[in-house]
Design a protein around this motif. Structure first.
Motif, PDB file in Angstrom:
ATOM      1  N   SER A  72       7.058   7.936  -2.455  1.00  0.00           N
ATOM      2  CA  SER A  72       5.807   7.252  -2.129  1.00  0.00           C
ATOM      3  C   SER A  72       5.297   6.452  -3.326  1.00  0.00           C
ATOM      4  CB  SER A  72       4.750   8.278  -1.691  1.00  0.00           C
ATOM      5  OG  SER A  72       3.517   7.644  -1.393  1.00  0.00           O
ATOM      6  N   VAL A  73       5.391   7.055  -4.501  1.00  0.00           N
ATOM      7  CA  VAL A  73       4.932   6.372  -5.723  1.00  0.00           C
ATOM      8  C   VAL A  73       5.751   5.111  -5.971  1.00  0.00           C
ATOM      9  CG1 VAL A  73       4.887   6.553  -8.245  1.00  0.00           C
ATOM     10  CG2 VAL A  73       3.931   8.390  -6.837  1.00  0.00           C
ATOM     11  N   GLN A  74       7.068   5.221  -5.910  1.00  0.00           N
ATOM     12  CA  GLN A  74       7.907   4.057  -6.203  1.00  0.00           C
ATOM     13  C   GLN A  74       7.684   2.950  -5.184  1.00  0.00           C
ATOM     14  OE1 GLN A  74       9.952   3.928  -9.130  1.00  0.00           O
ATOM     15  NE2 GLN A  74       9.594   1.793  -8.522  1.00  0.00           N
ATOM     16  N   ALA A  75       7.538   3.322  -3.914  1.00  0.00           N
ATOM     17  CA  ALA A  75       7.306   2.313  -2.883  1.00  0.00           C
ATOM     18  C   ALA A  75       5.977   1.596  -3.108  1.00  0.00           C
ATOM     19  CB  ALA A  75       7.324   2.963  -1.500  1.00  0.00           C
ATOM     20  N   ALA A  76       4.952   2.344  -3.479  1.00  0.00           N
ATOM     21  CA  ALA A  76       3.638   1.739  -3.714  1.00  0.00           C
ATOM     22  C   ALA A  76       3.659   0.823  -4.926  1.00  0.00           C
ATOM     23  CB  ALA A  76       2.590   2.837  -3.888  1.00  0.00           C
ATOM     24  N   VAL A  77       4.310   1.257  -5.996  1.00  0.00           N
ATOM     25  CA  VAL A  77       4.398   0.431  -7.210  1.00  0.00           C
ATOM     26  C   VAL A  77       5.212  -0.830  -6.923  1.00  0.00           C
ATOM     27  CG1 VAL A  77       5.352   0.325  -9.551  1.00  0.00           C
ATOM     28  CG2 VAL A  77       4.023   2.320  -8.821  1.00  0.00           C
ATOM     29  N   ASP A  78       6.304  -0.687  -6.174  1.00  0.00           N
ATOM     30  CA  ASP A  78       7.121  -1.851  -5.811  1.00  0.00           C
ATOM     31  C   ASP A  78       6.310  -2.844  -4.977  1.00  0.00           C
ATOM     32  OD1 ASP A  78       9.294  -0.803  -7.136  1.00  0.00           O
ATOM     33  OD2 ASP A  78      10.299  -0.064  -5.317  1.00  0.00           O
ATOM     34  N   GLU A  79       5.454  -2.325  -4.105  1.00  0.00           N
ATOM     35  CA  GLU A  79       4.614  -3.202  -3.288  1.00  0.00           C
ATOM     36  C   GLU A  79       3.669  -4.023  -4.159  1.00  0.00           C
ATOM     37  OE1 GLU A  79       1.184  -2.907   0.205  1.00  0.00           O
ATOM     38  OE2 GLU A  79       2.621  -1.262  -0.038  1.00  0.00           O
ATOM     39  N   VAL A  80       3.053  -3.376  -5.142  1.00  0.00           N
ATOM     40  CA  VAL A  80       2.142  -4.099  -6.036  1.00  0.00           C
ATOM     41  C   VAL A  80       2.912  -5.111  -6.874  1.00  0.00           C
ATOM     42  CG1 VAL A  80       0.490  -3.881  -7.937  1.00  0.00           C
ATOM     43  CG2 VAL A  80       0.522  -2.174  -6.112  1.00  0.00           C
ATOM     44  N   ALA A  81       4.065  -4.710  -7.394  1.00  0.00           N
ATOM     45  CA  ALA A  81       4.868  -5.620  -8.214  1.00  0.00           C
ATOM     46  C   ALA A  81       5.323  -6.822  -7.407  1.00  0.00           C
ATOM     47  CB  ALA A  81       6.073  -4.880  -8.792  1.00  0.00           C
ATOM     48  N   GLY A  82       5.691  -6.597  -6.144  1.00  0.00           N
ATOM     49  CA  GLY A  82       6.110  -7.703  -5.296  1.00  0.00           C
ATOM     50  C   GLY A  82       4.983  -8.662  -4.996  1.00  0.00           C
ATOM     51  N   ARG A  83       3.771  -8.133  -4.955  1.00  0.00           N
ATOM     52  CA  ARG A  83       2.601  -8.937  -4.618  1.00  0.00           C
ATOM     53  C   ARG A  83       2.040  -9.659  -5.842  1.00  0.00           C
ATOM     54  NH1 ARG A  83      -1.751  -5.339  -1.803  1.00  0.00           N
ATOM     55  NH2 ARG A  83       0.075  -4.908  -0.496  1.00  0.00           N
ATOM     56  N   HIS A  84       2.040  -8.973  -6.986  1.00  0.00           N
ATOM     57  CA  HIS A  84       1.363  -9.514  -8.178  1.00  0.00           C
ATOM     58  C   HIS A  84       2.305  -9.785  -9.353  1.00  0.00           C
ATOM     59  CE1 HIS A  84      -2.632  -8.975  -6.465  1.00  0.00           C
ATOM     60  NE2 HIS A  84      -2.298  -7.755  -6.100  1.00  0.00           N
ATOM     61  N   GLY A  85       3.526  -9.303  -9.285  1.00  0.00           N
ATOM     62  CA  GLY A  85       4.483  -9.572 -10.353  1.00  0.00           C
ATOM     63  C   GLY A  85       4.534  -8.526 -11.430  1.00  0.00           C
ATOM     64  N   THR A  86       3.410  -7.843 -11.684  1.00  0.00           N
ATOM     65  CA  THR A  86       3.363  -6.836 -12.746  1.00  0.00           C
ATOM     66  C   THR A  86       2.176  -5.925 -12.513  1.00  0.00           C
ATOM     67  OG1 THR A  86       3.488  -6.517 -15.147  1.00  0.00           O
ATOM     68  CG2 THR A  86       1.903  -8.155 -14.335  1.00  0.00           C
ATOM     69  N   ILE A  87       2.016  -4.949 -13.397  1.00  0.00           N
ATOM     70  CA  ILE A  87       0.818  -4.104 -13.444  1.00  0.00           C
ATOM     71  C   ILE A  87       0.402  -4.033 -14.900  1.00  0.00           C
ATOM     72  CG2 ILE A  87      -0.091  -1.764 -13.139  1.00  0.00           C
ATOM     73  CD1 ILE A  87       1.863  -1.457 -10.773  1.00  0.00           C
ATOM     74  N   ASP A  88      -0.806  -4.480 -15.186  1.00  0.00           N
ATOM     75  CA  ASP A  88      -1.300  -4.517 -16.569  1.00  0.00           C
ATOM     76  C   ASP A  88      -1.968  -3.219 -16.985  1.00  0.00           C
ATOM     77  OD1 ASP A  88      -0.729  -7.391 -17.172  1.00  0.00           O
ATOM     78  OD2 ASP A  88      -2.125  -7.701 -15.503  1.00  0.00           O
ATOM     79  N   VAL A  89      -2.663  -2.594 -16.043  1.00  0.00           N
ATOM     80  CA  VAL A  89      -3.445  -1.390 -16.349  1.00  0.00           C
ATOM     81  C   VAL A  89      -3.211  -0.366 -15.251  1.00  0.00           C
ATOM     82  CG1 VAL A  89      -5.747  -0.423 -16.760  1.00  0.00           C
ATOM     83  CG2 VAL A  89      -5.230  -2.774 -17.490  1.00  0.00           C
ATOM     84  N   LEU A  90      -2.937   0.867 -15.654  1.00  0.00           N
ATOM     85  CA  LEU A  90      -2.819   1.985 -14.718  1.00  0.00           C
ATOM     86  C   LEU A  90      -3.857   3.025 -15.086  1.00  0.00           C
ATOM     87  CD1 LEU A  90      -1.506   3.843 -12.580  1.00  0.00           C
ATOM     88  CD2 LEU A  90       0.124   4.554 -14.361  1.00  0.00           C
ATOM     89  N   VAL A  91      -4.731   3.358 -14.131  1.00  0.00           N
ATOM     90  CA  VAL A  91      -5.702   4.435 -14.321  1.00  0.00           C
ATOM     91  C   VAL A  91      -5.276   5.591 -13.420  1.00  0.00           C
ATOM     92  CG1 VAL A  91      -8.110   5.169 -14.168  1.00  0.00           C
ATOM     93  CG2 VAL A  91      -7.567   2.818 -14.856  1.00  0.00           C
ATOM     94  N   ASN A  92      -4.802   6.662 -14.029  1.00  0.00           N
ATOM     95  CA  ASN A  92      -4.378   7.847 -13.279  1.00  0.00           C
ATOM     96  C   ASN A  92      -5.594   8.740 -13.043  1.00  0.00           C
ATOM     97  OD1 ASN A  92      -1.479   7.664 -12.823  1.00  0.00           O
ATOM     98  ND2 ASN A  92      -1.284   7.689 -15.055  1.00  0.00           N
ATOM     99  N   ASN A  93      -6.362   8.399 -12.009  1.00  0.00           N
ATOM    100  CA  ASN A  93      -7.598   9.105 -11.706  1.00  0.00           C
ATOM    101  C   ASN A  93      -7.407  10.238 -10.701  1.00  0.00           C
ATOM    102  OD1 ASN A  93     -10.696   9.304 -11.152  1.00  0.00           O
ATOM    103  ND2 ASN A  93      -9.827   8.759  -9.166  1.00  0.00           N
ATOM    104  N   ALA A  94      -6.385  10.169  -9.861  1.00  0.00           N
ATOM    105  CA  ALA A  94      -6.215  11.141  -8.779  1.00  0.00           C
ATOM    106  C   ALA A  94      -6.098  12.564  -9.320  1.00  0.00           C
ATOM    107  CB  ALA A  94      -4.972  10.795  -7.949  1.00  0.00           C
ATOM    108  N   GLY A  95      -6.775  13.478  -8.652  1.00  0.00           N
ATOM    109  CA  GLY A  95      -6.705  14.873  -9.068  1.00  0.00           C
ATOM    110  C   GLY A  95      -7.350  15.784  -8.046  1.00  0.00           C
ATOM    111  N   ILE A  96      -6.977  17.056  -8.100  1.00  0.00           N
ATOM    112  CA  ILE A  96      -7.596  18.059  -7.240  1.00  0.00           C
ATOM    113  C   ILE A  96      -8.017  19.237  -8.103  1.00  0.00           C
ATOM    114  CG2 ILE A  96      -6.262  17.379  -5.216  1.00  0.00           C
ATOM    115  CD1 ILE A  96      -4.502  19.858  -5.667  1.00  0.00           C
ATOM    116  N   ASN A  97      -8.959  20.023  -7.575  1.00  0.00           N
ATOM    117  CA  ASN A  97      -9.427  21.211  -8.282  1.00  0.00           C
ATOM    118  C   ASN A  97      -8.998  22.450  -7.512  1.00  0.00           C
ATOM    119  OD1 ASN A  97     -10.723  22.869 -10.111  1.00  0.00           O
ATOM    120  ND2 ASN A  97     -12.717  22.693  -9.097  1.00  0.00           N
ATOM    121  N   VAL A  98      -8.402  23.390  -8.212  1.00  0.00           N
ATOM    122  CA  VAL A  98      -8.036  24.676  -7.621  1.00  0.00           C
ATOM    123  C   VAL A  98      -8.706  25.757  -8.444  1.00  0.00           C
ATOM    124  CG1 VAL A  98      -6.154  26.304  -7.215  1.00  0.00           C
ATOM    125  CG2 VAL A  98      -5.856  23.890  -6.642  1.00  0.00           C
TER     126      VAL A  98
END
Length: 262
Positions: A72-98
């Motif tokens: 899922s991650v690779q497909a999503a990143v490939d989609e952004v790269a195909g649309r915009h050419g690159t990714i300049d900034v990645l904010v890894n905000n996703a998280g859960i609390n247990v």
């Protein structure tokens, strides 16, 4: 000082709602091309877009992604790269609390916390790094937590996961430094969210928590976003491999509330 993020391609995980949505809105307001990743998004009428103050909508693109799933991650990143050419900034905000004492946490819940909080940072960084290396620069910004500095009872899974994020950040900073890619982590303090319910606690319970802060007020998502916008800018180009505490001075001294009692 001008923090110019115009046309920077910014990917923010866990950005459908809550703190992540505010971060996405703030980057869009800075002129960045923002792509929000999440498991699902609310009704388009309640999307994470924001207006620029002139009545013009600043779009935030939405891509469904499970950060704990390599495909899922690779497909999503490939989609952004195909649309915009690159990714300049990645904010890894996703998280859960247990939550739960070590004696009580089921293995599946422990593993889910690690898979999302640590595995998500690992997988997203691994997928995005080649794009940044090819571009000769980039920014990776990882959500840690104050729990990585001082953990709480019954927070073993969450605290351990966020501590791992800090060490992963440091390793990534050195491994990606030759390509002028900076990697930093940030530790928010107490931002009232649906997940923690701080603002719904009884007044006495809220006061006990607020008494641990040097700046005695609840943190807002904008307080977090202000730091991330700076870290994503050229002005932060020599800051890497560090954990930045954006907790309002939580436990900076043993009893910070004494200053408010004078």
């Amino acid at each position: 000082m001008e923090l110019d993020l115009r046309n920077k391609v910014v990917v923010i995980t866990g950005a459908a709602r809550g703190i992540g949505a505010v971060i996405a809105q703030r980057f869009a307001a800075e002129g960045a091309r923002v792509v929000a990743f999440d498991l699902a998004f609310p009704d388009p009428a309640e999307g994470v877009g924001v207006e620029d103050g002139q009545g013009e909508e600043l779009p935030v693109e939405q891509v469904v992604c499970n950060v704990a799933d390599p495909e899922s991650v690779q497909a999503a990143v490939d989609e952004v790269a195909g649309r915009h050419g690159t990714i300049d900034v990645l904010v890894n905000n996703a998280g859960i609390n247990v939550e739960g004492a070590v004696a009580d946490i089921e293995w599946a819940r422990w593993k889910a916390c690690m898979d999302v909080n640590v595995g998500g940072v690992f997988l997203m960084s691994q997928a995005v790094a080649p794009l940044m290396q090819a571009a000769g620069g980039g920014r990776i910004i990882n959500a840690a937590s104050f729990a990585a500095i001082v953990p709480s009872v019954a927070s073993a899974a969450y605290s351990a996961s966020k501590s791992a994020v800090v060490q992963l950040t440091r390793v990534l900073a050195s491994e990606l430094g030759p390509w002028d890619i900076t990697v930093n982590a940030y530790a928010p303090g107490m931002v009232p969210t649906a997940m923690n319910g701080f603002a719904e606690m009884p007044t006495e319970a809220q006061d006990r928590l607020l008494d641990t802060l040097s700046l005695r007020r609840w943190e807002t998502p904008d307080d977090v976003a202000n730091l991330l916008i700076f870290l994503a800018s050229d002005q932060a180009s020599y800051i890497t491999g560090t954990l930045l505490d954006v907790s309002g001075g939580k436990l900076a001294t043993q009893i910070p509330s004494r200053a408010y009692g004078r």
